[in-house]
Design an enzyme around this catalytic site. Structure first.
Site, PDB file in Angstrom:
ATOM      1  N   ASP A  93     -10.735  -8.585   8.128  1.00  0.00           N
ATOM      2  CA  ASP A  93     -12.160  -8.505   7.778  1.00  0.00           C
ATOM      3  C   ASP A  93     -12.794  -9.890   7.794  1.00  0.00           C
ATOM      4  O   ASP A  93     -13.946 -10.054   8.221  1.00  0.00           O
ATOM      5  CB  ASP A  93     -12.338  -7.868   6.393  1.00  0.00           C
ATOM      6  CG  ASP A  93     -12.419  -6.353   6.468  1.00  0.00           C
ATOM      7  OD1 ASP A  93     -12.087  -5.805   7.538  1.00  0.00           O
ATOM      8  OD2 ASP A  93     -12.800  -5.722   5.474  1.00  0.00           O
ATOM      9  N   TYR A 141       0.814  -1.217   0.000  1.00  0.00           N
ATOM     10  CA  TYR A 141       0.000   0.000   0.000  1.00  0.00           C
ATOM     11  C   TYR A 141       0.851   1.273   0.000  1.00  0.00           C
ATOM     12  O   TYR A 141       0.374   2.343  -0.350  1.00  0.00           O
ATOM     13  CB  TYR A 141      -0.938   0.027   1.216  1.00  0.00           C
ATOM     14  CG  TYR A 141      -1.994  -1.075   1.223  1.00  0.00           C
ATOM     15  CD1 TYR A 141      -2.098  -1.989   0.203  1.00  0.00           C
ATOM     16  CD2 TYR A 141      -2.887  -1.175   2.273  1.00  0.00           C
ATOM     17  CE1 TYR A 141      -3.045  -2.989   0.215  1.00  0.00           C
ATOM     18  CE2 TYR A 141      -3.854  -2.178   2.305  1.00  0.00           C
ATOM     19  CZ  TYR A 141      -3.925  -3.084   1.261  1.00  0.00           C
ATOM     20  OH  TYR A 141      -4.876  -4.070   1.283  1.00  0.00           O
ATOM     21  N   ASP A 172      -5.068  -6.740   6.135  1.00  0.00           N
ATOM     22  CA  ASP A 172      -6.284  -6.033   5.740  1.00  0.00           C
ATOM     23  C   ASP A 172      -7.381  -7.053   5.417  1.00  0.00           C
ATOM     24  O   ASP A 172      -8.529  -6.952   5.891  1.00  0.00           O
ATOM     25  CB  ASP A 172      -5.949  -5.176   4.499  1.00  0.00           C
ATOM     26  CG  ASP A 172      -7.044  -4.205   4.147  1.00  0.00           C
ATOM     27  OD1 ASP A 172      -8.020  -4.101   4.916  1.00  0.00           O
ATOM     28  OD2 ASP A 172      -6.939  -3.542   3.098  1.00  0.00           O
TER      29      ASP A 172
END
Ligand code: NAD
Length: 367
Positions: A246, A137, A242
């Site tokens: 979730d 990222y 990430d």
């Protein structure tokens, strides 16, 4: 001791759930002072930018940030730096918040909400420690045209020191829990993962009392749904974390109870941190007083533990939330028949803060 907390409610349900969390924080820690400041779309409307100077100043002069959520409709065509979400990225960067901590627990009484069979999730209690400032990222990116057409490139870069500090964070955290670390990588394909695995093994030598297991990320995704209770602390790089965090939150059955911490110091160092629910601004229910404040309240508990060193207050808040989720009242996302308002849930949590009876479920709560 007086603690200072900057409260950045943000947009949508952010102000509703942070107000609930502040009520609980004050009840548990009366000596806590709070400074509220605008962020996100709200700040764009009032100050012309998502992270005004006065908000940054409030954060700099506090021990921690309690953050709501930012974003909303109408920003799709706006450049990334002017979007509400850019405030969050700027805060992470400004304060060097390299460790993202996401507890994923199946609360007693809510197991039936999991997409997995209740017997698979009962007792699930893991924490995902995600590296937050490196990896794909943040590496150099290009989008260019060549003879074959347009091509886009991302770069996955990690330095040894970045891996070492997040590994130490995970091992230190594991020492406060069940002393088991699962390090997740893709070392069969990625050279960055080979470095990751080597550094994690080096750090592990300093923690002989903690068991470490290495797992490829595709297998970790499978094992999480096969047997989520097998995990204690998972540590992984930015993008894998990430995705897996979730997945883990969904297994617990609801995102309305999932808190997070983003910190720049070890779990025992009482450093600065930003604490927020993992969910967004929920525009579909904003302003109706029905949002579930559990994640924000549990984020305040993480704040009390990691940034204020108030372990006792943190544990009391976590117990009170667990007991309220188990016994009710519950908000509309968890109760279709007699849903409670955000305020009623919060009042119930405050009422249980000092309760002497600690349930079996609540005892599993320590992060
Ligand atoms: P969301 O998490 O806001 O909502 C998804 C669904 O979950 C909605 O149905 C919502 O009503 C429900 N929900 C979420 N939190 C809830 C709560 N506390 N109680 C009850 N129900 C809850 O995700 P989204 O709709 O994809 O995003 C909405 C906005 O939030 C977007 O602008 C997005 O960019 C932003 N966002 C911000 C953050 C952040 O600030 N960290 C994180 C995610 C999304």
């Amino acid at each position: 001791m007086t603690h200072r907390v900057a409260v950045l409610p943000g947009d949508g349900i952010g102000p509703e759930v942070t107000a609930a969390a502040v009520r609980v924080l004050h009840a548990a820690l009366p000596a806590c002072t709070v400074t509220e400041a605008p962020v996100g779309a709200t700040a764009i409307a009032s100050h012309g930018k998502p992270l005004p100077d006065e908000t940054l100043h409030a954060a700099r002069t506090s021990d921690a940030i309690l953050f709501g959520a930012v974003g909303g409709p109408g920003f799709d065509d706006v450049p990334p730096a002017q979007r509400p979400e850019s405030a969050l990225l700027a805060l992470r960067k400004t304060f060097g918040l390299y460790a993202n901590v996401r507890p994923a627990r199946a609360f007693a009484g809510l197991e039936h909400r999991s997409p997995l069979r209740p017997e698979l999730v009962t007792g699930m209690d893991c924490v995902i420690v995600r590296e937050l400032t490196g990896g794909l990222y943040f590496g150099p990116k290009t989008i260019e045209r060549d003879d074959l057409g347009v091509h886009a490139t991302e770069t996955l870069t990690y330095h040894d020191f970045e891996i070492e500090r997040i590994a130490r964070f995970a091992f230190d955290l594991a020492r406060t829990r069940r002393k088991h670390v699962t390090s997740v990588d893709k070392s069969n394909v990625l050279v960055s993962s080979q470095l990751w695995r080597r550094i994690v093994n080096e750090v592990a030598r300093d923690y002989p009392d903690v068991t470490v297991v290495h797992m490829l990320v595709d297998n970790a995704a499978m094992q999480l749904v096969r047997d989520p209770r097998a995990f204690d602390v998972l540590v992984t790089e930015n993008m894998f974390g990430d995705i897996l965090s979730d997945e883990a939150a969904m297994i617990t059955g609801t995102i309305g109870t999932a808190p997070s911490a983003s910190v720049g110091a070890g779990p025992n160092e009482r450093g600065f941190g930003l604490y927020e629910p993992i969910s967004g601004t929920a525009p579909d229910i904003a302003g109706r007083g029905i949002a579930n404040p559990a994640a924000a309240i549990l984020s305040a508990a993480l704040l009390a533990r990691f940034s204020l060193g108030e372990d006792d207050a943190a544990a009391r808040i976590e117990r009170a939330v667990a007991e309220t989720l188990a016994a009710g009242p519950r908000t509309a996302d968890l109760d279709d028949t007699a849903p409670a308002s955000t305020e009623a849930f919060t009042t119930a949590v405050i009422g249980r803060l000092g309760a002497a009876v600690v349930s079996e479920a609540a005892l599993r709560m320590g992060v």
